[in-house]
Design a protein around this motif. Structure first.
Motif, short mmCIF file in Angstrom:
data_model
loop_
_atom_site.label_atom_id
_atom_site.label_comp_id
_atom_site.label_asym_id
_atom_site.label_seq_id
_atom_site.Cartn_x
_atom_site.Cartn_y
_atom_site.Cartn_z
N UNK A 21 0.81 -1.23 0.00
CA UNK A 21 0.00 0.00 0.00
C UNK A 21 0.84 1.28 0.00
N UNK A 22 1.98 1.22 -0.68
CA UNK A 22 2.81 2.43 -0.72
C UNK A 22 4.05 2.28 0.15
N UNK A 23 4.83 1.28 -0.13
CA UNK A 23 6.05 1.00 0.66
C UNK A 23 7.16 1.98 0.25
N UNK A 24 7.82 2.55 1.25
CA UNK A 24 9.01 3.38 1.02
C UNK A 24 10.15 2.80 1.84
N UNK A 25 11.28 2.60 1.19
CA UNK A 25 12.46 2.08 1.89
C UNK A 25 13.70 2.74 1.33
N UNK A 26 14.65 2.96 2.20
CA UNK A 26 15.92 3.52 1.74
C UNK A 26 17.02 2.74 2.47
N UNK A 27 17.75 1.94 1.71
CA UNK A 27 18.81 1.12 2.30
C UNK A 27 20.14 1.67 1.83
N UNK A 28 21.00 1.99 2.81
CA UNK A 28 22.28 2.64 2.46
C UNK A 28 23.36 1.60 2.19
N UNK A 29 24.32 1.95 1.36
CA UNK A 29 25.41 1.00 1.10
C UNK A 29 26.15 0.65 2.39
N UNK A 30 26.47 -0.62 2.53
CA UNK A 30 27.28 -1.06 3.66
C UNK A 30 26.52 -1.39 4.92
N UNK A 31 25.21 -1.25 4.92
CA UNK A 31 24.47 -1.56 6.14
C UNK A 31 23.77 -2.92 6.04
N UNK A 32 23.46 -3.43 7.20
CA UNK A 32 22.63 -4.64 7.25
C UNK A 32 21.24 -4.17 7.67
N UNK A 33 20.33 -4.30 6.75
CA UNK A 33 19.00 -3.73 6.95
C UNK A 33 17.99 -4.87 7.12
N UNK A 34 17.27 -4.82 8.20
CA UNK A 34 16.26 -5.85 8.47
C UNK A 34 14.89 -5.42 7.97
N UNK A 35 14.19 -6.35 7.39
CA UNK A 35 12.85 -6.06 6.88
C UNK A 35 11.91 -7.00 7.63
N UNK A 36 11.30 -6.43 8.65
CA UNK A 36 10.56 -7.24 9.61
C UNK A 36 9.07 -7.21 9.35
N UNK A 37 8.45 -8.30 9.63
CA UNK A 37 7.00 -8.30 9.53
C UNK A 37 6.47 -9.69 9.66
N UNK A 38 5.23 -9.80 10.09
CA UNK A 38 4.64 -11.13 10.20
C UNK A 38 4.42 -11.73 8.82
N UNK A 39 4.16 -13.02 8.78
CA UNK A 39 3.90 -13.68 7.50
C UNK A 39 2.72 -13.01 6.81
N UNK A 40 2.87 -12.78 5.50
CA UNK A 40 1.78 -12.19 4.74
C UNK A 40 1.75 -10.67 4.79
N UNK A 41 2.78 -10.06 5.40
CA UNK A 41 2.77 -8.60 5.54
C UNK A 41 3.16 -7.88 4.26
N UNK A 42 3.88 -8.59 3.37
CA UNK A 42 4.29 -7.97 2.10
C UNK A 42 5.80 -8.00 1.90
N UNK A 43 6.51 -8.69 2.75
CA UNK A 43 7.98 -8.72 2.64
C UNK A 43 8.42 -9.39 1.34
N UNK A 44 7.91 -10.59 1.11
CA UNK A 44 8.33 -11.33 -0.09
C UNK A 44 7.84 -10.63 -1.36
N UNK A 45 6.65 -10.04 -1.31
CA UNK A 45 6.13 -9.33 -2.48
C UNK A 45 7.07 -8.18 -2.85
N UNK A 46 7.53 -7.45 -1.83
CA UNK A 46 8.46 -6.34 -2.08
C UNK A 46 9.74 -6.85 -2.72
N UNK A 47 10.27 -7.94 -2.15
CA UNK A 47 11.53 -8.49 -2.67
C UNK A 47 11.34 -9.00 -4.09
N UNK A 48 10.21 -9.60 -4.37
CA UNK A 48 9.97 -10.14 -5.71
C UNK A 48 9.84 -9.00 -6.74
N UNK A 49 9.37 -7.86 -6.30
CA UNK A 49 9.33 -6.71 -7.22
C UNK A 49 10.76 -6.19 -7.45
N UNK A 50 11.56 -6.17 -6.39
CA UNK A 50 12.96 -5.73 -6.53
C UNK A 50 13.67 -6.60 -7.57
#
Lengths: 302, 276
Positions: A21-50
């Motif tokens: 529903x309008x995800x915004x993310x900014x991941x900087x070079x060199x960091x370890x960024x966690x993408x947290x959420x319960x199952x079905x929250x949209x994590x895999x969908x976001x990654x599959x679009x990437x």
């Protein structure tokens, strides 16, 4: 500096179902960024679009400044990916899987690094991947994601199925990746995992980012939880009035638990007026800090 | 073209192709070797005209050309269509169903490149099957009097099945690119292939639906006259055209396909030009 991963107003609809529903993310070079959420929250969908496996309804994704959907090959050249529950070409050994994808991808391959990963993850590369357990397939997937030394490593639930010792090794490897200036973006629904290795994390729930936080800052600002066990039950009027910033979270006959955002000095002095048999001071885990987001989700699910 | 993917796909297909080729080669050899046994009998038998027309043959079965057209070339395309449908629908949809397509597409290769590499492997497999079929002719033709029907003619006729099978392979790839799963695409293609075969056969016998043969790919394969009169070149061009159009539309649909979504995606064909 160009962001390793930039996600802007990402929307994904499947018919009437709105997955993002309008995800915004900014991941900087060199960091370890966690993408947290319960199952079905949209994590895999976001990654599959990437990864350009599915296309967004609206919004834009870029990897090191390259549009991930309109110039996807160039974007994916920067990415190593581990899918959740990785599926590998049947009929090949793990070693053949690595050789095959090296040939598909082309370009140089650091054999010494590959061997090092295999050894550290204690992976038997001679066995047919079809016969491997979930954990061992996960190891093959991890090696595959890391072996080309991509600038951006995307891991979807990377430690699922791994035993604790291997999980620790994976965490060490990911820290080394970040220390080399490469970026790790990984999704998880396990808060403790994110807490251990991430520098920043975001929480996604029902297709929306509900918070992005700096974990070090979060730890610094987090309240302390003080659990005290007294030798004898303290008088009922003890701790009856507390200054602002200190609350009692539970009270038993001889035990009291406090939560203090400020005023630890005052509390210690008050506790010291009674005979204490045990005392512990700790920071709340991420789970305790952010359980509210999940509780909200559970309520919606219910 | 990605040679690693092409090699991998050919390796995956190798036993499939080998047994198909050997299977139809054995079938070819048996039919040729059986011919002398039935030659005299078949020369005297008067089959009902409708029976012969159903199989597309209109000549005397005592002639090896009509015998092999009826007993071999009418059936072999049907067998090869199973390869086309299984291979065509499995090329991407099978991989997608197993989840391995996601692993491949996470690599920096375009979908178009993946498509070309795998389709090329499928078509090479088809050519190899036809080449293996030749072994059946080699193993039998020298030992039987086929009244002047030679090895070259039979080999050429075997390869003449390629446009028909390629057309069905193209349609299978296209349906797999827009269908929710390999099963849906395979089922649809099986219905299409059977319907096409039956319509072509019945249209030969039933005057009222004679026109219907024009809409079936089987009609254009000319398998009922491949030995007696040869194929008609523009018929083969029609099949090559169907194959080319189906592969192009399949490529466009695959480029725009939402991987793993498990839904019908016919509009992907129109969106395909936007992606590589």
């Amino acid at each position: 500096m160009t962001d390793a991963l930039l996600v802007e107003s990402l929307v994904k609809r499947y018919g009437t179902v709105q997955a993002l529903r309008g995800i915004d993310l900014q991941v900087r070079p060199g960091e370890i960024f966690g993408f947290l959420g319960p199952n079905g929250a949209g994590k895999s969908t976001t990654i599959r679009i990437v990864l350009d496996l599915i296309r967004p309804t609206a919004g834009r994704v870029s990897v090191f400044g390259v549009d991930a959907n309109h110039d996807s090959v160039r974007a994916r050249r920067q990415i190593g990916y581990l899918q959740s529950d990785p599926e590998l070409p049947p009929g090949l050994s793990a070693a053949e899987v690595f050789d095959y994808f090296a040939a598909v991808r082309g370009g140089p391959l650091d054999r010494a690094y590959l061997d090092d990963l295999i050894e550290r993850l204690d992976l038997d590369t001679s066995r047919n991947v079809k016969t491997l357990s979930r954990g061992n397939r996960q190891k093959v997937g991890l090696v595959l994601a890391l072996m080309f030394k991509p600038p951006l490593v995307i891991l979807d639930e990377p430690t699922t199925g791994l035993d604790p010792l291997v999980q620790e090794e994976v965490e060490r490897i990911l820290r080394e990746v970040a220390a080399e200036g490469r970026t790790v973006f990984f999704s998880s629904h396990i808060l403790a995992e994110v807490e251990t290795i991430c520098s920043r994390a975001s929480i996604v729930r029902a297709g929306e980012i509900v918070d992005v936080f700096d974990l070090a800052e979060q730890r610094r600002l987090a309240p302390r939880l003080v659990d005290v066990t007294f030798v004898a039950p303290p008088p009922p009027d003890a701790f009856a009035t507390l200054p602002e910033g200190i609350t009692i979270t539970s009270r038993g006959q001889r035990t009291i638990s406090f939560r203090t955002a400020d005023g630890i000095d005052w509390l210690v002095k008050q506790i010291a007026q009674h005979e204490v048999s045990d005392l512990s001071v700790r920071q709340p885990s991420l789970e305790e800090l952010f359980v509210g987001y999940y509780r909200g989700d559970d309520e919606e699910d219910a | 073209m990605n040679l690693a993917i092409l090699r991998r796909q050919l390796t995956d297909l190798r036993w499939h192709v080998f047994w198909y080729g050997i299977g139809i080669a054995i079938y070819a050899a048996i039919m040729v070797l059986l011919f002398p046994t039935f030659e005299g009998f078949l020369t005297d038998v008067q089959y009902p005209e409708q029976f012969l027309q159903f199989f597309g043959s209109v000549g005397n079965l005592g002639d090896p050309r009509y015998f092999l057209q009826t007993e071999y070339f009418s059936f072999v395309p049907v067998i090869l269509l199973i390869y086309a449908i299984m291979g065509g629908t499995g090329l991407f949809a099978g991989d997608e169903g197993r989840g391995t397509l996601e692993t491949t597409l996470a690599q920096p290769i375009s979908r178009g490149e993946l498509f070309r590499s795998r389709v090329t492997a499928l078509l090479i497999g088809l050519v190899i099957i036809c080449a293996l079929n030749t072994l059946g002719w080699i193993a039998s033709v020298p030992f039987v009097n086929l009244q002047g029907l030679g090895l070259w003619t039979l080999t050429w006729a075997s390869f003449a099945t390629i446009p028909l099978v390629a057309a069905f392979a193209g349609l299978s790839v296209l349906f797999a690119a827009i269908a929710p799963s390999r099963g849906s695409a395979g089922g649809l293609m099986a219905v299409l292939a059977i319907a096409s075969y039956l319509v072509a056969s019945f249209a030969n016998t039933i005057q009222a639906i004679h026109w219907a043969r024009w809409i079936t790919p089987y009609f254009y394969a000319d398998m009922s006259q491949v030995l007696s009169d040869g194929v008609i070149w523009w018929h083969q061009l029609v099949l090559v055209g169907i194959a080319a159009v189906a592969f192009v539309l399949g490529a466009l649909a695959f480029r725009a396909r939402e991987i793993g979504s498990g839904t019908w995606q016919p509009r992907a064909i129109a969106r395909g030009w936007r992606y590589r």
